[in-house]
Design an enzyme around this catalytic site. Structure first.
Site, PDB file in Angstrom:
ATOM      1  N   ASP A  73      11.182  92.802  18.430  1.00  0.00           N
ATOM      2  CA  ASP A  73      10.673  92.461  19.762  1.00  0.00           C
ATOM      3  C   ASP A  73       9.643  93.462  20.238  1.00  0.00           C
ATOM      4  OD1 ASP A  73      12.239  90.300  19.851  1.00  0.00           O
ATOM      5  OD2 ASP A  73      13.754  91.133  21.186  1.00  0.00           O
ATOM      6  N   PRO A  87      -5.533  80.692  -2.413  1.00  0.00           N
ATOM      7  CA  PRO A  87      -6.451  81.643  -1.768  1.00  0.00           C
ATOM      8  C   PRO A  87      -7.520  80.941  -0.929  1.00  0.00           C
ATOM      9  CG  PRO A  87      -6.584  81.790  -4.180  1.00  0.00           C
ATOM     10  CD  PRO A  87      -5.596  80.731  -3.866  1.00  0.00           C
ATOM     11  N   ARG A 123      13.062  85.174   8.653  1.00  0.00           N
ATOM     12  CA  ARG A 123      13.536  86.241   9.541  1.00  0.00           C
ATOM     13  C   ARG A 123      13.327  85.898  11.013  1.00  0.00           C
ATOM     14  NH1 ARG A 123      10.557  90.440  10.725  1.00  0.00           N
ATOM     15  NH2 ARG A 123      12.046  91.933   9.885  1.00  0.00           N
ATOM     16  N   GLU A 163      -5.668  77.006 -13.215  1.00  0.00           N
ATOM     17  CA  GLU A 163      -6.878  77.123 -12.388  1.00  0.00           C
ATOM     18  C   GLU A 163      -6.751  76.375 -11.068  1.00  0.00           C
ATOM     19  OE1 GLU A 163      -7.455  79.515 -14.803  1.00  0.00           O
ATOM     20  OE2 GLU A 163      -9.119  79.425 -13.402  1.00  0.00           O
TER      21      GLU A 163
END
Ligand code: ADE
Length: 263
Positions: free
Chosen positions: A169, A89, A154, A116
């Site tokens: 697109d 994060p 992808r 952690e």
């Protein structure tokens, strides 16, 4: 493209990535995914991979050496240079531009932490960049790594069939924006008439230019209404600006220029 996942649960990532577009891309030989478990490189009877944090506090921190050995094994498995990305994060947020950048690489090593965190010295020595998938905390990097694999895979040439590529697109960024994207337009299928409503007539018209215009307009309107942070009216093409303002006028809303600065 070669993906290596360094994780205490490497099968988890492989499972998530084994379906749909990514699974098909792997079957077609467009990508490979290999897991490396730091526990396999841990020493001693207990094969420890973590220890208590110096300075005290809750949780455990992943040890340098098992991770380093797993990373070394992953790097050595292929001569192509590896970009090593730590999922966390604290990283830079993943976006479509980053996915495109990663899809151009020959290989990617995704390092997943648990507990952690990971000893900072390992990160400083081995990691090229940290990536976050959003401002929330997951219990480990595995789900985030699966997200990266999906978003990147992808984009590999041949991963999507023609229809999927065309759909993608139409949501490529407005000409000027390298990193941005428009939200998708609404989609409809049979029946035409339903107690929940009718299909917008333009979609039944067979007028391809009209349909493309409507879809673009809906994408602009939705992005403006839901994610204004993705659109800067000043950088929209004239045609897009006109489409958006026309849709806003129809909805009885102020034009895009007038709303600048408002969120
Ligand atoms: N690991 C834990 N939380 C994460 C997040 N939001 N993004 C990437 N990796 C993570």
């Amino acid at each position: 493209m070669r993906f290596d996942i360094v994780s205490l649960f490497p099968d988890f990532v492989a499972q998530v990535a084994g379906h749909g577009v990514v699974g098909r891309a792997a079957e077609r030989g467009l990508l490979s995914l290999t897991g490396w478990n730091p526990r396999d490189y841990a020493e001693g009877n207990y094969r420890r991979v973590d220890d208590r944090p110096f300075g005290g506090g809750p949780g455990m921190v992943m040890l340098i050496d098992p991770l380093r050995a797993a990373l070394a094994a992953a790097r050595a498995a292929d001569p192509a240079p590896a970009r090593v990305v730590y999922m966390s994060p604290q990283g830079r947020p993943l976006d479509q531009a980053k996915a495109r950048e990663l899809a151009a690489l020959p290989r990617l090593v995704l390092l997943c932490g648990r507990y952690e965190g990971v000893d900072e010295r390992l990160l400083a020595a081995e990691v090229d960049e940290e990536l976050s998938i959003g401002d929330y905390v997951l219990s480990g990097g595995e789900l985030a790594a699966a997200v990266v694999v999906d978003a990147v895979a992808r984009l590999l040439p041949g991963a999507l069939n023609d229809a999927e590529s065309a759909a993608q697109d139409s949501f490529e960024p407005p000409a000027e924006g390298e990193g941005g994207l428009l939200l998708d337009c609404p989609h409809y299928t049979r029946p035409v008439e339903h107690e929940l409503g009718a299909v917008p007539p333009v979609l039944l018209s067979g007028n391809h230019a009209g349909i493309a215009r409507w879809r673009r307009q809906q994408a602009l309107l939705r992005t403006w209404q839901r994610r204004r942070d993705l659109i800067d009216p000043a950088t929209l093409s004239k045609a897009d600006r006109r489409l958006l303002d026309e849709a806003l006028a129809e909805a009885g809303l102020p034009p895009s220029a007038g709303a600048q600065g408002a969120a």
